[in-house]
Design a protein around this motif. Structure first.
Motif, PDB file in Angstrom:
ATOM      1  N   GLY A  15      17.759 -24.299  -0.613  1.00  0.00           N
ATOM      2  CA  GLY A  15      16.533 -24.937  -0.103  1.00  0.00           C
ATOM      3  C   GLY A  15      15.941 -24.192   1.077  1.00  0.00           C
ATOM      4  N   MET A  16      16.804 -23.771   1.987  1.00  0.00           N
ATOM      5  CA  MET A  16      16.320 -23.003   3.143  1.00  0.00           C
ATOM      6  C   MET A  16      15.720 -21.683   2.704  1.00  0.00           C
ATOM      7  SD  MET A  16      19.334 -23.721   5.920  1.00  0.00           S
ATOM      8  CE  MET A  16      18.524 -22.653   7.099  1.00  0.00           C
ATOM      9  N   SER A  17      16.357 -21.052   1.718  1.00  0.00           N
ATOM     10  CA  SER A  17      15.828 -19.787   1.223  1.00  0.00           C
ATOM     11  C   SER A  17      14.466 -19.977   0.587  1.00  0.00           C
ATOM     12  CB  SER A  17      16.810 -19.169   0.205  1.00  0.00           C
ATOM     13  OG  SER A  17      18.054 -18.914   0.805  1.00  0.00           O
ATOM     14  N   ASP A  18      14.348 -21.016  -0.184  1.00  0.00           N
ATOM     15  CA  ASP A  18      13.044 -21.290  -0.789  1.00  0.00           C
ATOM     16  C   ASP A  18      11.977 -21.584   0.254  1.00  0.00           C
ATOM     17  OD1 ASP A  18      14.234 -20.934  -3.201  1.00  0.00           O
ATOM     18  OD2 ASP A  18      14.500 -23.089  -3.617  1.00  0.00           O
ATOM     19  N   GLY A  19      12.397 -22.346   1.293  1.00  0.00           N
ATOM     20  CA  GLY A  19      11.431 -22.674   2.360  1.00  0.00           C
ATOM     21  C   GLY A  19      10.972 -21.439   3.127  1.00  0.00           C
ATOM     22  N   LEU A  20      11.933 -20.583   3.440  1.00  0.00           N
ATOM     23  CA  LEU A  20      11.588 -19.342   4.143  1.00  0.00           C
ATOM     24  C   LEU A  20      10.713 -18.455   3.274  1.00  0.00           C
ATOM     25  CD1 LEU A  20      15.011 -18.499   5.867  1.00  0.00           C
ATOM     26  CD2 LEU A  20      12.895 -19.258   6.960  1.00  0.00           C
ATOM     27  N   ALA A  21      11.003 -18.439   1.983  1.00  0.00           N
ATOM     28  CA  ALA A  21      10.181 -17.617   1.084  1.00  0.00           C
ATOM     29  C   ALA A  21       8.750 -18.138   1.034  1.00  0.00           C
ATOM     30  CB  ALA A  21      10.813 -17.618  -0.318  1.00  0.00           C
ATOM     31  N   ARG A  22       8.646 -19.496   0.930  1.00  0.00           N
ATOM     32  CA  ARG A  22       7.286 -20.067   0.913  1.00  0.00           C
ATOM     33  C   ARG A  22       6.551 -19.780   2.234  1.00  0.00           C
ATOM     34  NH1 ARG A  22      10.086 -24.342  -1.496  1.00  0.00           N
ATOM     35  NH2 ARG A  22      10.012 -25.510   0.470  1.00  0.00           N
ATOM     36  N   PHE A  23       7.279 -19.905   3.385  1.00  0.00           N
ATOM     37  CA  PHE A  23       6.665 -19.656   4.695  1.00  0.00           C
ATOM     38  C   PHE A  23       6.230 -18.184   4.819  1.00  0.00           C
ATOM     39  CE2 PHE A  23       6.954 -18.451   9.167  1.00  0.00           C
ATOM     40  CZ  PHE A  23       6.089 -19.383   9.740  1.00  0.00           C
ATOM     41  N   ASN A  24       7.049 -17.313   4.232  1.00  0.00           N
ATOM     42  CA  ASN A  24       6.719 -15.890   4.301  1.00  0.00           C
ATOM     43  C   ASN A  24       5.493 -15.573   3.464  1.00  0.00           C
ATOM     44  OD1 ASN A  24       7.316 -13.105   5.055  1.00  0.00           O
ATOM     45  ND2 ASN A  24       7.886 -12.835   2.903  1.00  0.00           N
ATOM     46  N   ARG A  25       5.361 -16.321   2.331  1.00  0.00           N
ATOM     47  CA  ARG A  25       4.198 -16.073   1.471  1.00  0.00           C
ATOM     48  C   ARG A  25       2.936 -16.766   1.976  1.00  0.00           C
ATOM     49  NH1 ARG A  25       8.196 -17.159  -2.392  1.00  0.00           N
ATOM     50  NH2 ARG A  25       7.339 -19.239  -2.681  1.00  0.00           N
ATOM     51  N   ASP A  26       3.070 -17.723   2.887  1.00  0.00           N
ATOM     52  CA  ASP A  26       1.919 -18.500   3.376  1.00  0.00           C
ATOM     53  C   ASP A  26       1.196 -17.697   4.471  1.00  0.00           C
ATOM     54  OD1 ASP A  26       0.086 -20.350   4.040  1.00  0.00           O
ATOM     55  OD2 ASP A  26       1.501 -21.826   4.852  1.00  0.00           O
ATOM     56  N   ASP A  27      -0.067 -17.255   4.244  1.00  0.00           N
ATOM     57  CA  ASP A  27      -0.847 -16.488   5.232  1.00  0.00           C
ATOM     58  C   ASP A  27      -1.932 -17.318   5.920  1.00  0.00           C
ATOM     59  OD1 ASP A  27      -2.496 -16.863   3.133  1.00  0.00           O
ATOM     60  OD2 ASP A  27      -3.004 -14.737   2.828  1.00  0.00           O
ATOM     61  N   SER A  28      -1.879 -18.609   5.823  1.00  0.00           N
ATOM     62  CA  SER A  28      -2.861 -19.441   6.514  1.00  0.00           C
ATOM     63  C   SER A  28      -2.622 -19.398   8.025  1.00  0.00           C
ATOM     64  CB  SER A  28      -2.746 -20.891   6.019  1.00  0.00           C
ATOM     65  OG  SER A  28      -1.451 -21.406   6.302  1.00  0.00           O
ATOM     66  N   GLY A  29      -3.730 -19.281   8.829  1.00  0.00           N
ATOM     67  CA  GLY A  29      -3.630 -19.217  10.293  1.00  0.00           C
ATOM     68  C   GLY A  29      -3.496 -17.807  10.840  1.00  0.00           C
ATOM     69  N   ALA A  30      -3.422 -16.787   9.962  1.00  0.00           N
ATOM     70  CA  ALA A  30      -3.266 -15.403  10.456  1.00  0.00           C
ATOM     71  C   ALA A  30      -4.517 -14.950  11.227  1.00  0.00           C
ATOM     72  CB  ALA A  30      -2.983 -14.467   9.286  1.00  0.00           C
ATOM     73  N   ILE A  31      -5.674 -15.469  10.828  1.00  0.00           N
ATOM     74  CA  ILE A  31      -6.914 -15.060  11.497  1.00  0.00           C
ATOM     75  C   ILE A  31      -6.945 -15.481  12.956  1.00  0.00           C
ATOM     76  CG2 ILE A  31      -8.162 -17.170  10.915  1.00  0.00           C
ATOM     77  CD1 ILE A  31      -9.530 -13.566  10.892  1.00  0.00           C
ATOM     78  N   LEU A  32      -6.155 -16.551  13.253  1.00  0.00           N
ATOM     79  CA  LEU A  32      -6.115 -17.023  14.630  1.00  0.00           C
ATOM     80  C   LEU A  32      -5.543 -15.960  15.566  1.00  0.00           C
ATOM     81  CD1 LEU A  32      -6.489 -19.313  16.654  1.00  0.00           C
ATOM     82  CD2 LEU A  32      -4.189 -20.121  16.072  1.00  0.00           C
ATOM     83  N   LEU A  33      -4.525 -15.259  15.096  1.00  0.00           N
ATOM     84  CA  LEU A  33      -3.945 -14.193  15.924  1.00  0.00           C
ATOM     85  C   LEU A  33      -4.947 -13.073  16.154  1.00  0.00           C
ATOM     86  CD1 LEU A  33      -0.377 -14.003  14.315  1.00  0.00           C
ATOM     87  CD2 LEU A  33      -1.067 -15.159  16.414  1.00  0.00           C
ATOM     88  N   LEU A  34      -5.665 -12.703  15.097  1.00  0.00           N
ATOM     89  CA  LEU A  34      -6.691 -11.679  15.252  1.00  0.00           C
ATOM     90  C   LEU A  34      -7.800 -12.149  16.194  1.00  0.00           C
ATOM     91  CD1 LEU A  34      -7.011 -10.420  11.552  1.00  0.00           C
ATOM     92  CD2 LEU A  34      -5.814  -9.321  13.462  1.00  0.00           C
ATOM     93  N   GLY A  35      -8.132 -13.431  16.085  1.00  0.00           N
ATOM     94  CA  GLY A  35      -9.152 -13.981  16.975  1.00  0.00           C
ATOM     95  C   GLY A  35      -8.732 -13.936  18.434  1.00  0.00           C
ATOM     96  N   LEU A  36      -7.471 -14.290  18.685  1.00  0.00           N
ATOM     97  CA  LEU A  36      -6.977 -14.235  20.057  1.00  0.00           C
ATOM     98  C   LEU A  36      -6.996 -12.807  20.595  1.00  0.00           C
ATOM     99  CD1 LEU A  36      -3.933 -16.712  19.816  1.00  0.00           C
ATOM    100  CD2 LEU A  36      -6.128 -17.084  20.977  1.00  0.00           C
ATOM    101  N   ALA A  37      -6.612 -11.854  19.767  1.00  0.00           N
ATOM    102  CA  ALA A  37      -6.650 -10.448  20.203  1.00  0.00           C
ATOM    103  C   ALA A  37      -8.087 -10.003  20.469  1.00  0.00           C
ATOM    104  CB  ALA A  37      -5.993  -9.564  19.139  1.00  0.00           C
ATOM    105  N   GLY A  38      -9.003 -10.429  19.573  1.00  0.00           N
ATOM    106  CA  GLY A  38     -10.403 -10.058  19.769  1.00  0.00           C
ATOM    107  C   GLY A  38     -10.997 -10.679  21.027  1.00  0.00           C
ATOM    108  N   ILE A  39     -10.651 -11.948  21.277  1.00  0.00           N
ATOM    109  CA  ILE A  39     -11.141 -12.613  22.487  1.00  0.00           C
ATOM    110  C   ILE A  39     -10.645 -11.908  23.733  1.00  0.00           C
ATOM    111  CG2 ILE A  39     -10.946 -14.737  23.842  1.00  0.00           C
ATOM    112  CD1 ILE A  39     -10.981 -16.281  21.204  1.00  0.00           C
ATOM    113  N   LEU A  40      -9.378 -11.497  23.695  1.00  0.00           N
ATOM    114  CA  LEU A  40      -8.830 -10.778  24.848  1.00  0.00           C
ATOM    115  C   LEU A  40      -9.575  -9.470  25.091  1.00  0.00           C
ATOM    116  CD1 LEU A  40      -6.685 -10.546  27.047  1.00  0.00           C
ATOM    117  CD2 LEU A  40      -5.164  -9.496  25.348  1.00  0.00           C
ATOM    118  N   ILE A  41      -9.859  -8.768  24.000  1.00  0.00           N
ATOM    119  CA  ILE A  41     -10.602  -7.493  24.128  1.00  0.00           C
ATOM    120  C   ILE A  41     -12.007  -7.747  24.662  1.00  0.00           C
ATOM    121  CG2 ILE A  41     -11.574  -5.566  22.842  1.00  0.00           C
ATOM    122  CD1 ILE A  41      -9.161  -5.757  20.956  1.00  0.00           C
TER     123      ILE A  41
END
Length: 471
Positions: A15-41
């Protein structure tokens, strides 16, 4: 029991392996990190643009302070030259009216003495002389006596003394007037210190400020003395003098009726050439000398000029220009170079540390003395004679002010002046102006590192590097 536990552990692990695999495949919210970097710049870029704009505005303000100070000082000097010219004209009017009256009397006296007594057989001449004898005696004992004994001393002479004192006062006061105007204009445009070269008085600023008088030695001790350390010893003064002090005029050829009246009514357009030619012709008895003298003194013969000299003395002298043989010297006398400074202690303090996220890869002792923490401005202006075809003189109030480059090619070298010498001369007056503007002597110590910085900078401005500087 043991098999149940093993099955349960396998289930949890899967179950943990499946959960980690799903979390690894989930790319939702990645734009937030780029946004924070852009705001800092963007924030960093905004800070840089804001600070750059502020520095640019402050620098332009200091340069504007230098421009307005230099122009205002030159305008004051030009106004003083025009005032001297107006006063020269007023002197000439007083002397001319006096000489005209005296000329008319002498002309009438000469006609009377040459005509009377007439030939006894000439009845018409006898009658004319009899009529004029009473007029002559009445005028001699009446109006002419009042003119000679009272009006000349109580009116004409007193007017000339007042005009002459005004010219002497203008000549003496203008350097400080111009310097004060420059400092005032610089202060109104945001400068903390300002001064001009040449400085206005040989005795320096008021001696009740020990920091002012010691600032030059303090700066030089900090940087180090060298053979380059010199002073110009030049004092600000208008390029004028009494005509009697002009070595181009020999004794006797400096009074108002001679170099004040002649050129205005002769074929000469250059006052100096006129006087030199007239005097040379008169002293050497050259052929044609009478023509020169006729043009020179067609209105007032020698007896009139002598009478005016005896009556008015030095107060009847006009002021004339000091015209040095070297054009660069004339440029120095008719111009003023202004330094302005604005103290901003955070320029290389808090403002620089704001971006100090990278470690320095160098070590410099007393780093603040090699970087100005304030802003410096420099400008130069000059008086200009707008007389058309005329050569500059003090008979036409056509002096005005204009901006000019700080140094033209070869200009400072020809008069033996270096920028470091200019700065050494100005240091006490810069310090004095700082006290006047801020109201506190602490500004000298607060700005000391910047004064040391400028000492190093001006030492680098030799004759070859200073040429062509516009600001």
């Amino acid at each position: 029991m043991r098999s149940c536990r093993c099955a349960k552990n396998r289930w949890l692990t899967r179950g943990m392996s499946d959960g980690l695999a799903r979390f690894n495949r989930d790319d939702s919210g990645a734009i937030l990190l780029l946004g924070l970097a852009g705001i800092l710049i963007l924030m960093m870029l905004g800070w840089v643009l804001y600070d750059t704009g502020q520095v640019s505005r402050d620098k332009m303000d200091v340069q504007t302070a230098a421009d307005t100070a230099a122009y205002s000082q030159a305008a004051v000097r030009a106004r003083a030259m025009n005032n001297l010219a107006y006063a020269n004209i007023a002197k000439r009017s007083v002397v001319g009216i006096h000489a005209q009256y005296y000329s008319l009397w002498k002309g009438y006296e000469k006609w009377y003495t040459d005509t009377c007594p007439p030939d006894p057989e000439d009845e018409a001449a006898v009658t004319l002389c009899e009529e004029n004898e009473k007029i002559y005696e009445a005028e001699k004992d009446g109006d002419y006596k009042i003119f000679k004994d009272k009006n000349t001393k109580e009116y004409y002479l007193q007017d000339l003394i007042a005009i002459d004192n005004y010219q002497r006062y203008t000549h003496a006061f203008t350097p400080w007037w111009g310097w004060a105007e420059a400092v005032h204009r610089a202060a109104r445009n945001g400068a903390t210190m300002a001064s001009s070269f040449p400085y206005p008085a040989s005795q320096g600023p008021p001696g009740r400020y020990p920091l002012v008088n010691a600032i030059g030695d303090r700066v030089l001790n900090e940087v180090g003395w060298s053979p380059l350390v010199r002073h110009t010893n030049l004092v600000d003064t208008l390029p004028v003098m009494l005509a009697s002090h002009d070595i181009n005029y020999d004794d006797g050829y400096h009074f108002m009726l001679e170099n004040g009246m002649g050129p205005e009514h002769s074929f000469y357009k250059d006052e100096r050439n006129f006087n030199n030619d007239a005097h040379k012709a008169a002293s050497e008895g050259m052929a044609g000398s009478q023509d020169v003298l006729d043009h020179a003194f067609q209105f007032f013969p020698g007896i009139i000029r002598t009478e005016s000299k005896d009556a008015f003395g030095k107060h009847g002298e006009p002021w004339t220009l000091f015209n040095p043989a070297e054009p660069a010297r004339w440029s120095l006398l008719t111009s003023n170079l202004v330094f302005t400074y604005r103290h901003e202690k955070e320029l290389f303090g808090d403002m620089r540390n704001k971006y100090g996220y990278m470690k320095k890869d160098y070590s410099l002792e007393d780093e603040e003395k090699y970087r100005s923490s304030g802003y410096w401005g420099m400008a130069r202006a000059e008086m200009s004679f707008q007389g058309g075809f005329r050569t500059p003189d003090l008979w036409h109030p056509r002096w005005t002010a204009r901006m000019r480059p700080v140094a033209l090619p070869g200009e400072m070298q020809k008069v033996g002046v270096e920028m470091s010498s200019v700065y050494h001369d100005m240091l006490p007056f810069l310090a004095f102006s700082g006290i006047l503007i801020t109201g506190s002597s602490s500004i000298i110590n607060e700005s000391f590192d910047d004064l040391v910085f400028m000492e190093r900078a001006t030492r680098a401005l030799g004759h070859s590097t200073v040429e062509g500087i516009t600001k």
